[in-house]
Design an enzyme around this catalytic site. Sequence first.
Site, mmCIF file in Angstrom:
data_model
loop_
_atom_site.group_PDB
_atom_site.id
_atom_site.type_symbol
_atom_site.label_atom_id
_atom_site.label_comp_id
_atom_site.label_asym_id
_atom_site.label_seq_id
_atom_site.Cartn_x
_atom_site.Cartn_y
_atom_site.Cartn_z
ATOM 1 N N ASN A 32 75.600 27.104 26.066
ATOM 2 C CA ASN A 32 74.807 28.126 25.358
ATOM 3 C C ASN A 32 75.207 28.084 23.885
ATOM 4 O OD1 ASN A 32 77.158 29.989 25.041
ATOM 5 N ND2 ASN A 32 76.994 30.016 27.262
ATOM 6 N N GLY A 52 76.666 28.065 36.350
ATOM 7 C CA GLY A 52 75.986 26.778 36.520
ATOM 8 C C GLY A 52 76.884 25.588 36.241
ATOM 9 N N VAL A 53 76.294 24.575 35.644
ATOM 10 C CA VAL A 53 77.039 23.344 35.389
ATOM 11 C C VAL A 53 78.129 23.578 34.332
ATOM 12 C CG1 VAL A 53 75.453 22.341 33.676
ATOM 13 C CG2 VAL A 53 76.737 20.857 35.186
ATOM 14 N N ASP A 54 77.885 24.496 33.405
ATOM 15 C CA ASP A 54 78.881 24.840 32.374
ATOM 16 C C ASP A 54 80.169 25.357 33.033
ATOM 17 O OD1 ASP A 54 80.035 25.479 29.931
ATOM 18 O OD2 ASP A 54 78.738 27.188 29.521
ATOM 19 N N THR A 92 67.080 23.853 33.253
ATOM 20 C CA THR A 92 66.245 24.114 34.447
ATOM 21 C C THR A 92 66.910 25.010 35.490
ATOM 22 O OG1 THR A 92 66.945 22.150 35.678
ATOM 23 C CG2 THR A 92 65.076 21.895 34.177
ATOM 24 N N GLY A 93 68.114 25.506 35.181
ATOM 25 C CA GLY A 93 68.769 26.439 36.099
ATOM 26 C C GLY A 93 68.582 27.867 35.585
HETATM 27 N N1 AR6 Z 1 76.610 18.793 38.479
HETATM 28 C C1 AR6 Z 1 75.326 18.530 38.095
HETATM 29 N N2 AR6 Z 1 74.395 19.475 37.938
HETATM 30 C C2 AR6 Z 1 74.751 20.763 38.205
HETATM 31 C C3 AR6 Z 1 76.066 21.125 38.609
HETATM 32 C C4 AR6 Z 1 77.018 20.072 38.741
HETATM 33 N N3 AR6 Z 1 78.288 20.303 39.088
HETATM 34 N N4 AR6 Z 1 76.086 22.482 38.785
HETATM 35 C C5 AR6 Z 1 74.836 22.940 38.528
HETATM 36 N N5 AR6 Z 1 74.030 21.904 38.185
HETATM 37 P P1 AR6 Z 1 72.346 25.565 34.571
HETATM 38 P P2 AR6 Z 1 70.778 25.953 32.089
HETATM 39 C C6 AR6 Z 1 72.600 21.891 37.826
HETATM 40 O O1 AR6 Z 1 71.979 26.923 35.048
HETATM 41 O O2 AR6 Z 1 69.535 26.273 32.852
HETATM 42 C C7 AR6 Z 1 75.252 28.655 31.773
HETATM 43 O O3 AR6 Z 1 75.704 29.946 32.024
HETATM 44 C C8 AR6 Z 1 71.740 23.054 38.260
HETATM 45 O O4 AR6 Z 1 71.425 22.967 39.646
HETATM 46 O O5 AR6 Z 1 73.758 25.126 34.709
HETATM 47 O O6 AR6 Z 1 70.686 25.009 30.914
HETATM 48 C C9 AR6 Z 1 75.431 28.239 30.317
HETATM 49 O O7 AR6 Z 1 76.612 28.781 29.757
HETATM 50 C C10 AR6 Z 1 70.505 22.841 37.377
HETATM 51 O O8 AR6 Z 1 69.668 21.835 37.961
HETATM 52 O O9 AR6 Z 1 71.973 25.355 32.994
HETATM 53 C C11 AR6 Z 1 74.206 28.804 29.673
HETATM 54 O O10 AR6 Z 1 74.374 30.175 29.327
HETATM 55 C C12 AR6 Z 1 71.120 22.263 36.088
HETATM 56 O O11 AR6 Z 1 72.475 21.907 36.420
HETATM 57 C C13 AR6 Z 1 73.146 28.663 30.746
HETATM 58 O O12 AR6 Z 1 73.859 28.628 31.999
HETATM 59 C C14 AR6 Z 1 71.151 23.218 34.904
HETATM 60 O O13 AR6 Z 1 71.385 24.539 35.346
HETATM 61 C C15 AR6 Z 1 72.399 27.376 30.629
HETATM 62 O O14 AR6 Z 1 71.361 27.345 31.580
#
Ligand code: AR6
Length: 183
Positions: free
Chosen positions: A30, A38-40, A128-129
Amino acid sequence: MKTQVRQTDLELIQGDITKADVDAIVNAANSQLIGGGGVDGAIRRAGGDQIEQACAEIRKREGGCPTGKAVITIGGNLPAKYVIHTAGPVWAGGDSGESELLASCYQSSLRLAVENSVQSVAFPSISTGIYGYPTEKAAVVALTAIEEFVKQDSAAPAIIQFILFDDATYTGYADALSSVFGK
Ligand code: AR6
């Protein structure tokens, strides 16, 4: 599933990006660079305190990372040497510049990769999450942005991977790969 663009192998893999054995992984962060879910969250847990310390220094120095831009830190305990943190756009219906900002995330990340002599880089599906960007639309933007970068920059990484966590995301990117590259 994979394809080749110029000298670069572009691969779609289903899995966990924290385990990727590449020079750099990209984090869907972010703009405050404050750890989230999520991934972060997964990357910060696996990488350890060194990643948060490095993000804190960037916050102090630059205030964070504007949407569509990217910053780089060490990878801490991860197999990857670097983490490239990029702030994706929050989906707001598609008329608020989301696609340009998302394309910019991929291009800014690849530019930092080239500047740091990264030969292999893995991306998650940015935005996309939690940020709600529809997966198939995001996948077309992502693959098109990467294709443009690789065609313009002869020093582009030799390996670019997407590491996609769940079935639906993998399928969305596989369909987009077929439509963008006609395979
Ligand atoms: N490996 C690969 N992909 C993953 C993993 C993993 N270990 N874990 C989740 N994903 P998101 P955004 C996928 O929500 O929409 C955070 O709080 C997940 O299934 O992680 O860009 C940040 O700090 C999805 O397909 O990221 C920001 O505030 C993809 O990663 C916010 O979320 C992205 O989902 C960013 O939201």
